[in-house]
Scaffold this motif. Structure first.
Motif: not given
Length: 529
Positions: A422-425, A442-448, A479-483
């Motif tokens: 975690s965080n995992a995307i 952050s989940r945003l960083d994982s998505a990036n 997702f805690p935020f939509a970003d």
């Protein structure tokens, strides 16, 4: 008094008769008097050895189906008496207690009985009482008494006696003592943990943890750390039970990564087709299914060719020649599989540093086992994450529903995300990961990160666009935020699987609808730290 003490009298009572006759014959040849019970005595007599029954020195026959036979002062006094203590010697003389200089005991096979799935009463009857009591008594008196609990120590005992003209040295006896206490501790741990499981106790007042040394490692995670590998007796298929056919000794990191790889690939039932997982630093860098094992490997490799170098490859079906040829094209640390063909073994034989591990089966990803993590001053204990979801467990929360193919990729991505730190995307397309973002803050960083890996994959493969275009996206937690969701959409994700449960779920769902995404909730998360 010298620290060397001769072995004149031995009590031998073993459930495992391996090496018994050879040991007893060697002891008898040195003039050692043999005491024994039940089946051990019979086996030695059948071999022509002179043996005295323990009942002859206790004055009591074995009784209660063998539950009571060695719990007697003439046995424990012979084990515990201090030979250099005048009061102890006088008590032995007064009560006719003869010293016992050597105890050879291996315990009733409780662990094996439990592992075989025996019923409750059978397991109870395989709890040894007299054996541990004698072992602990002899081990306490290591200044004078030798205690053997492992067949592997028979030759060591005879060697020490040979070196010291029928006696043993204190250092040898102390080593035996340590091993003896470790054995009884492990035995009691197995019994207490089994009893806790029978009572469905999630958090018993005390929990004992034990293991048996499988391998002393060259070092730990880093060269300045000492390390060893212990098995827990569960016989769960994997790195602990595998047979290593070739390659240099496994390292600490090899074992950790190989376990992660095999547990991940086991999520994919071999009856549904071949699957391959490639692991680097305990995270998957590529996972895929295919029509053949070779195709599954190639698709997994193509997810992240850079990270796959020096990685761990796990297969859910036996390795065959075509896949072996592909694997040896790059440097790979370990390959683990439930079997391998002779042709595949021959191909690997040319790569002397490549470790090949074979098991009889895959671990069952739904079997509950305990997971432990050490923290300062204690242990965190939990059930292993065996959670899973099927199509009927998913809730479509967007206006658009996933197609049948998208649903298959979503479930595939969810299985992989469970094994990503975690965080995992995770981005998946056509039964293969195309981007993995692991262990970010952050989940945003994982998505990036996952999107960047997909972009690099496109360059390496000469693709016109990122393979993340049209992919299914999995997030191990909500997702805690939509970003983070929007970042996945920007990378080309068309559908999303996530646990749901955020206070901003409605905001995230609305963002998914606006982006034209299909999204499903699992109601289950897969944090992995």
């Amino acid at each position: 008094m010298t620290d060397l003490h001769p072995v004149r009298r031995a009590l031998i009572s073993v459930s495992d008769k391996t090496g018994l006759i050879e040991l007893a014959t060697a002891l008898s040849a040195r003039g050692v008097e043999l005491l024994s019970t039940g089946g051990s005595a019979k086996a030695m007599r059948d071999a022509g050895l002179a043996v005295k029954d323990v009942a002859d020195i206790t004055g009591f026959p074995e009784m209660m189906d063998g539950r009571v036979k060695t719990l007697h002062p003439n046995v424990h006094g012979g084990l515990l008496a201090l030979r250099d203590n005048a009061d102890h010697v006088a008590a032995m003389d007064e009560h006719g207690i003869g010293g016992i200089d050597l105890l050879v005991v291996n315990l009733y096979p409780f662990e094996a009985t439990v592992a075989a799935g025996a019923d409750y009463d059978t397991c109870i009857e395989n709890i040894d009482i007299g054996g541990p009591a004698m072992i602990r008594a002899a081990a306490k008196n290591a200044a004078f008494v030798n205690v053997i609990v492992d067949v592997e120590d028979y030759d060591k005992l005879l060697g020490d006696m040979e070196q010291h003209d029928g006696a043993t040295c204190p250092k040898f006896r102390r080593k035996l003592s340590q091993k003896a206490y470790a054995r009884t501790a492990a035995y009691d741990a197995a019994v207490s943990n089994w009893m806790a499981s029978q009572l469905d106790l999630v958090a018993p007042k005390r929990r004992a943890v034990a293991g048996e040394l499988k391998q002393t490692l060259r070092y730990g995670e880093n060269s300045h750390q000492k390390a060893a590998f212990y098995t827990d007796g569960s016989n769960r298929p994997g790195v602990a039970t595998a047979v290593q056919l070739q390659g240099k000794e496994l390292s600490y990191n090899n074992i950790n990564d190989t376990d992660a790889a095999y547990e991940l690939v086991a999520e994919f039932d071999p009856a549904n087709g071949p699957a391959c997982a490639i692991i680097k630093h305990a995270n998957p860098c590529g996972v895929a299914v295919g029509a053949t094992l070779t195709e599954a490997y190639q698709k997994a490799f193509d997810c992240d060719r850079t990270s796959a170098f020096g990685g761990i490859v796990a297969l859910n079906q036996p390795l065959e020649a075509d896949t072996a040829k592909k694997i040896v094209e790059i440097f790979t640390e370990v390959v683990i599989a439930p079997g391998a063909s002779d042709e595949a073994k021959e191909i690997f034989a040319s790569k002397k540093n490549l470790r090949l591990l074979l098991t009889d089966a895959l671990p069952n990803p739904r079997t509950p086992i305990m997971a432990y993590k050490q923290v300062a001053g204690g242990l965190l204990v939990q059930d292993k994450d065996v959670g899973s979801v099927d199509v009927e467990d998913l809730k479509v929360v967007t206006k658009k529903a996933p197609t049948e193919q998208e649903m298959a990729d979503l479930l595939f991505a969810w299985k992989v995300a469970k094994h990503v730190k975690s965080n995992a995307i995770v981005y998946v397309k056509d039964g293969a990961t195309v981007g993995v973002g692991a262990g970010q803050m952050s989940r945003l960083d994982s998505a990036n990160v996952a999107a960047a890996k997909a972009g690099r994959m496109a360059e390496e493969l000469g693709l016109d666009e990122s393979p993340a275009k049209g992919s299914a996206v999995a997030s191990d937690a909500f997702f805690p935020f939509a970003d983070g969701l929007l970042e996945a959409a920007a990378a080309g994700g068309k559908c999303v699987i996530q646990p749901g449960g955020s206070m901003r779920d409605e905001e995230v769902i609305a963002a998914a609808d606006e982006a034209g995404l299909a999204m499903v909730f699992t109601g289950m998360r897969h944090f992995r730290h």
